[in-house]
Enzyme design. Structure first.
Site, PDB file in Angstrom:
ATOM      1  N   ASP A 119       6.182   3.283  -4.283  1.00 24.85           N
ATOM      2  CA  ASP A 119       7.127   2.261  -4.258  1.00 24.85           C
ATOM      3  C   ASP A 119       6.884   1.254  -5.165  1.00 24.85           C
ATOM      4  OD1 ASP A 119       4.331   1.528  -3.087  1.00 24.85           O
ATOM      5  OD2 ASP A 119       5.337   0.211  -1.770  1.00 24.85           O
TER       6      ASP A 119
ATOM      7  N   ASN B  44       6.800  -2.010  -1.282  1.00 24.24           N
ATOM      8  CA  ASN B  44       6.748  -3.379  -2.006  1.00 24.24           C
ATOM      9  C   ASN B  44       8.131  -3.914  -2.013  1.00 24.24           C
ATOM     10  OD1 ASN B  44       3.874  -3.174  -2.281  1.00 24.24           O
ATOM     11  ND2 ASN B  44       4.260  -1.829  -4.161  1.00 24.24           N
TER      12      ASN B  44
ATOM     13  N   ASP C 123       1.354   0.942  -8.427  1.00 25.32           N
ATOM     14  CA  ASP C 123       1.925   2.323  -8.181  1.00 25.32           C
ATOM     15  C   ASP C 123       2.340   2.746  -9.920  1.00 25.32           C
ATOM     16  OD1 ASP C 123       3.012   2.662  -5.136  1.00 25.32           O
ATOM     17  OD2 ASP C 123       3.133   0.605  -5.730  1.00 25.32           O
TER      18      ASP C 123
ATOM     19  N   HIS D  74      -5.160  -0.878  -6.572  1.00 25.12           N
ATOM     20  CA  HIS D  74      -5.213   0.411  -5.575  1.00 25.12           C
ATOM     21  C   HIS D  74      -5.036   1.642  -5.853  1.00 25.12           C
ATOM     22  CE1 HIS D  74      -5.580  -3.494  -2.899  1.00 25.12           C
ATOM     23  NE2 HIS D  74      -4.377  -4.154  -3.811  1.00 25.12           N
ATOM     24  N   ASP D  75      -3.661   1.720  -6.303  1.00 28.76           N
ATOM     25  CA  ASP D  75      -2.857   3.187  -6.159  1.00 28.76           C
ATOM     26  C   ASP D  75      -3.484   3.995  -7.122  1.00 28.76           C
ATOM     27  OD1 ASP D  75      -1.360   2.045  -3.940  1.00 28.76           O
ATOM     28  OD2 ASP D  75       0.409   1.592  -5.446  1.00 28.76           O
TER      29      ASP D  75
ATOM     30  N   PHE E 117      -1.304  -3.078   3.802  1.00 23.88           N
ATOM     31  CA  PHE E 117       0.250  -3.092   3.663  1.00 23.88           C
ATOM     32  C   PHE E 117       1.031  -1.850   3.935  1.00 23.88           C
ATOM     33  CE2 PHE E 117       3.959  -2.591   1.104  1.00 23.88           C
ATOM     34  CZ  PHE E 117       4.711  -3.618   1.663  1.00 23.88           C
ATOM     35  N   ASN E 118       0.530  -0.612   3.188  1.00 24.19           N
ATOM     36  CA  ASN E 118       1.302   0.754   3.414  1.00 24.19           C
ATOM     37  C   ASN E 118       1.539   0.924   4.653  1.00 24.19           C
ATOM     38  OD1 ASN E 118       1.847   0.613   0.499  1.00 24.19           O
ATOM     39  ND2 ASN E 118       0.050   1.990  -0.065  1.00 24.19           N
TER      40      ASN E 118
ATOM     41  N   THR F  12       1.637   6.460  -2.289  1.00 22.51           N
ATOM     42  CA  THR F  12       1.044   5.191  -2.637  1.00 22.51           C
ATOM     43  C   THR F  12       1.819   3.983  -2.032  1.00 22.51           C
ATOM     44  OG1 THR F  12       1.732   5.182  -4.890  1.00 22.51           O
ATOM     45  CG2 THR F  12      -0.376   6.181  -4.634  1.00 22.51           C
TER      46      THR F  12
HETATM   47  C1  BDR Z   1      -0.927  -1.417  -1.382  1.00 22.29           C
HETATM   48  O1  BDR Z   1       0.321  -2.420  -0.979  1.00 22.29           O
HETATM   49  C2  BDR Z   1       0.951  -2.405  -2.179  1.00 22.29           C
HETATM   50  O2  BDR Z   1       1.339  -4.015  -2.487  1.00 22.29           O
HETATM   51  C3  BDR Z   1       0.276  -1.930  -3.295  1.00 22.29           C
HETATM   52  O3  BDR Z   1       1.089  -1.272  -4.302  1.00 22.29           O
HETATM   53  C4  BDR Z   1      -0.539  -0.783  -2.726  1.00 22.29           C
HETATM   54  O4  BDR Z   1      -0.218   0.253  -2.577  1.00 22.29           O
HETATM   55  C5  BDR Z   1      -2.198  -2.162  -1.077  1.00 22.29           C
HETATM   56  O5  BDR Z   1      -2.207  -2.725   0.176  1.00 22.29           O
HETATM   57 CA    CA Z   2       2.007   0.845  -3.646  1.00 17.29          CA
END
Ligand code: BDR
Ligand code: CA
Length: 309
Positions: A10, A39, A15, A238-239, A164-165, A123
């Site tokens: 996303d 996102n 990502d 993160h991703d 978040f994800n 991701t």
């Molecule tokens: C995740 O949330 C998104 O904002 C980032 O792309 C990552 O996948 C981190 O919490």
């Molecule tokens: Ca992401």
């Protein structure tokens, strides 16, 4: 043998980096890119995937997936990724198309046609992957592995409890964690060790390439929102940790746990509750990422990005 992967993304600043390193790594065969709302809206995340692929010359088919979560109201993250979902750099109009086939159909077809050698790398929110298993529960046995970015055994980032994800589609995450496929959960506990400090930005600019500059610009914007929202000095990237694990299995350690997604409570909605001690009596359903070898991680990322000339 190259490891075959489907990236479900996303984009999203981090990502975009995951996509760039996956497409440039000889250890991996990126068989498809699928997009999901997260996102930003699906329209924007798909456009962003096409823009990044255009800049980098990535010729892998892109499939658009689901535009909203299974049950909950949609949540997006403009506070972190901006209105476009990829604010910061100037990106060209996309020259690569979106395939006509739906992302969920593509994943099902690819798994059906495979020898059980496809790894899914989500991701973003797990909506597309859940839809695959809702339609075809048998495919959980066909997936080699799911290496996902999402969740945390500790603190959340969108609520005190939820990452978040997972928060963006907890019901989908529940479907995926109970599907029976082997899962590696790369949560915030791990990804917060993958910070893009100033020396990393310098190394990226030092590549003196369009892609190196692009990633430096992306992570500079990402750093500014992380500083504003969380007060962090350097943003956690993160991703790409998921992809790095597939390139080099020693980049982080894992620990088996039974992971359940809270879909019922108010304060903990979207929390990944990780049982490391067998307290619930359930067998582990995931390997949970623990300790990152940070130098190794950035070497993997820089080595991959240096392949863009
Ligand atoms: C995740 O949330 C998104 O904002 C980032 O792309 C990552 O996948 C981190 O919490
Ligand atoms: Ca992401």
């Amino acid at each position: 043998m190259k490891r075959k992967i489907i990236l479900d993304i996303d984009p999203g600043h981090d990502d975009a980096v995951a996509l760039l390193i996956a497409a440039a790594s000889p250890e991996l065969e990126l068989v498809g890119i699928t997009t999901v709302a997260g996102n930003q809206t699906l329209e924007k995340t798909t456009l962003n995937a096409r823009r990044v692929a255009t800049v980098a010359g990535i010729k892998v088919p892109i499939y658009a997936g689901l535009a909203r979560p299974l049950v909950r109201d949609q949540v997006i993250a403009p506070n972190i990724h901006g209105e476009s979902g990829l604010d910061g750099p100037d990106l060209p109009a996309p020259e690569v198309p979106v395939e006509k086939e739906h992302a969920v159909d593509f994943i099902i077809r690819t798994l059906d046609e495979s020898d059980g050698d496809i790894t899914l790398v989500p991701t973003g929110p797990l909506t597309n992957i859940a839809a695959v298993f809702i339609r075809r529960p048998d495919l959980a046995r066909r997936v080699k592995e799911i290496v996902l970015m999402g969740g945390a055994y500790g603190l959340g980032n969108v609520t005190p409890a939820a990452e978040f994800n997972i928060y963006a589609d907890p019901e989908a995450a529940h479907v995926v964690f109970t599907a029976g496929a082997p899962i590696t959960m790369v949560g915030l506990d791990l990804t917060h060790q993958a910070t893009a400090t100033p020396d990393v930005l310098e190394r990226l600019r030092g590549l003196r390439t369009r892609v190196g500059d692009l990633v430096a610009e992306l992570l500079t914007f990402f750093g500014s929102t992380y500083h504003k929202v969380y007060g962090m000095e350097a943003p956690p990237v993160h991703d790409p940790c998921t992809v790095a694990k597939l390139i080099d299995p020693d980049v982080f350690t894992t620990r088996p746990a039974y992971v359940a997604v809270d879909t019922k409570s108010d304060l903990n909605y979207g929390r990944t509750v990780c049982d490391f001690y067998g307290l619930t009596g359930h067998a582990p359903n995931a390997q949970v990422a623990m300790k990152l070898d940070r130098d190794r991680f950035w070497d993997i990322v820089l080595t991959a990005l240096a392949r863009y000339r």
